[in-house]
Write a protein that holds these residues in place. Structure first.
Motif: not given
Length: 186
Positions: A90-94, A117-118, A122-132
């Motif tokens: 689970e995310s820190e956002q419940a 997702v409830l 919005p769930r904001i995700s950090r960037a993953h690796g290049p080209g993901t």
């Protein structure tokens, strides 16, 4: 080989320690690189912690491994993951949770998740690796999904693919959303 009778937290604990040692890092150094408290990492390695999705992603990025390598279950000939089972984080956002359904073998750059997702922020995700890239198929509900500032609204049966090597979002619109997400690493 990993013991398939271990609990999900025991498997996670073992995986974090294995990957940290493989990378030649101390607990202190990994905690610093992942920007998590050393006590949090120590709890996880001892099998007493309950990490958020953000913590798992931070550890995976610091270890330079896909998050699935930390939470995947041992391989079985036939694997069934029931709707309320699996290695869920689970995310820190419940209002956001992801369950790993299939971790691809080393060298294969894809992992498959069931996402729930409830409504809420919005769930904001950090960037993953290049080209993901992330691939999402909506199973129920309506969502706004995609790069921050360019997210699109999708509903049951819709498929969306977007670059995840920059900040990206997932938001339930009006009610609960269940989706299948494939993360394809570049």
């Amino acid at each position: 080989m990993t013991d398939p009778t271990l609990s999900p937290i025991a498997l996670l604990s073992s995986a974090i320690r294995r990957e940290r040692e493989r990378a030649g890092l101390s607990v202190t150094e990994l905690a610093k690189r992942a920007s998590v408290a050393k006590s949090t990492l120590s709890q996880l390695e001892s099998g007493t912690g309950n990490p958020s999705l953000e913590t798992l992603w931070a550890l995976a990025l610091a270890l330079d491994v896909p998050v699935s390598r930390l939470i995947s279950q041992p391989s079985q000939h036939v694997q069934v993951i029931r709707a309320n089972e699996g290695a869920a984080a689970e995310s820190e956002q419940a209002n956001y949770a992801a369950t790993l359904l299939a971790a691809c073998p080393a060298g294969a750059p894809r992992d498959i998740y069931r996402v729930k997702v409830l409504p809420g922020e919005p769930r904001i995700s950090r960037a993953h690796g290049p080209g993901t890239h992330e691939h999402v198929i909506i199973c129920s509900g309506t969502a706004r999904v995609g790069p921050v500032g360019r997210a699109v609204e999708v509903t049951v049966g819709d498929y969306v693919r977007y670059s995840a090597d920059g900040p990206h979002e997932f938001e339930a619109v009006g009610g609960e959303v269940v989706a299948v997400m494939v993360i394809e690493q570049g």
